[in-house]
Design a protein around this motif. Structure first.
Motif, PDB file in Angstrom:
ATOM      1  N   SER B   8       0.379 -11.175  -1.012  1.00  0.00           N
ATOM      2  CA  SER B   8       0.805 -10.491  -2.246  1.00  0.00           C
ATOM      3  C   SER B   8      -0.234  -9.458  -2.657  1.00  0.00           C
ATOM      4  O   SER B   8       0.114  -8.335  -3.051  1.00  0.00           O
ATOM      5  CB  SER B   8       0.992 -11.500  -3.386  1.00  0.00           C
ATOM      6  N   PHE B  11       0.061  -6.443  -0.267  1.00  0.00           N
ATOM      7  CA  PHE B  11       1.234  -5.613  -0.574  1.00  0.00           C
ATOM      8  C   PHE B  11       1.017  -4.828  -1.872  1.00  0.00           C
ATOM      9  O   PHE B  11       1.343  -3.639  -1.943  1.00  0.00           O
ATOM     10  CB  PHE B  11       2.495  -6.478  -0.693  1.00  0.00           C
ATOM     11  N   ALA B  12       0.458  -5.479  -2.898  1.00  0.00           N
ATOM     12  CA  ALA B  12       0.249  -4.793  -4.182  1.00  0.00           C
ATOM     13  C   ALA B  12      -0.735  -3.624  -4.000  1.00  0.00           C
ATOM     14  O   ALA B  12      -0.534  -2.544  -4.553  1.00  0.00           O
ATOM     15  CB  ALA B  12      -0.272  -5.772  -5.226  1.00  0.00           C
ATOM     16  N   LEU B  14      -1.187  -1.877  -1.385  1.00  0.00           N
ATOM     17  CA  LEU B  14      -0.588  -0.805  -0.574  1.00  0.00           C
ATOM     18  C   LEU B  14       0.527  -0.058  -1.315  1.00  0.00           C
ATOM     19  O   LEU B  14       1.022   0.960  -0.826  1.00  0.00           O
ATOM     20  CB  LEU B  14      -0.028  -1.394   0.731  1.00  0.00           C
ATOM     21  N   ALA B  15       0.907  -0.566  -2.500  1.00  0.00           N
ATOM     22  CA  ALA B  15       2.027   0.019  -3.248  1.00  0.00           C
ATOM     23  C   ALA B  15       1.612   1.261  -4.034  1.00  0.00           C
ATOM     24  O   ALA B  15       2.066   1.474  -5.160  1.00  0.00           O
ATOM     25  CB  ALA B  15       2.635  -1.033  -4.180  1.00  0.00           C
TER      26      ALA B  15
END
Lengths: 121, 121
Positions: B8, B11-12, B14-15
């Motif tokens: 998580s 992903f956060a 890379l957002a």
């Protein structure tokens, strides 16, 4: 920039373990929201909120049947994630190679220390 | 859950297009924060904020030299992203196959409509 914004939306949608678990369930086949909610011990509105994030990111699509609105996965945006990540593959492979060499070195040193003949591959 | 939380966090981090651009720059080699900030037309504190997010997610490491604290990429967590995404590869490949077949069908229909012999692969 459109492509980048899609990628940001995909990454943001995936930055949550419940949303990833929902996608894992939908990868097995489409199912109604009520069934999706069951394993999570969450209220239906809480699950619906996650579904809206996934839907906005284009990762799921929802049927229009008023009674049960089945959800299905759309893995298209995940190809964008895979393509982006793939550019860095050589970097983490090199890193794992270095780690592997380091572990081999300390095994050899340990065996020398204990007076054993070092193993060779 | 530790693994999921790491994922998580990855992903956060890379957002965001700026953070992904910083990683792309660092994939070419380590560099100081001042040089990283240059192409983004951002203040140094704004860039430092992005770097902290990347550092907390384990995607970059920063040197301790007070003067220029060089940043370097750590692609390790990206392997987690690739492994996770790979489970869905068959789904998007099927989707692209279906799209391909659909496009072939409408090409054949169009050519029939115009009285041409349909092309075959």
């Amino acid at each position: 920039m459109v492509q980048q914004d899609q990628l940001s939306a995909t990454f943001a949608a995936l930055a949550d373990p419940t949303r990833r678990a929902i996608l894992a369930r939908l990868a097995e086949g489409e199912c109604p929201v009520t069934e999706l909610a069951r394993p999570f011990d969450m209220s239906l509105p809480a699950v619906s909120k996650h579904l809206r994030v996934l839907e906005r990111a284009g990762l799921i699509a929802r049927g229009r049947e008023a009674q049960w609105r089945p959800c299905r996965i759309d893995a298209g945006p995940l190809k964008g994630v895979a393509d982006w990540t793939d550019r860095y593959r050589t970097l983490w492979e090199k890193r794992l190679d270095r780690l592997d060499k380091y572990l081999q070195q300390i095994t050899v040193k340990k065996e020398k220390h204990h007076g054993r003949k070092p193993r060779r591959k």
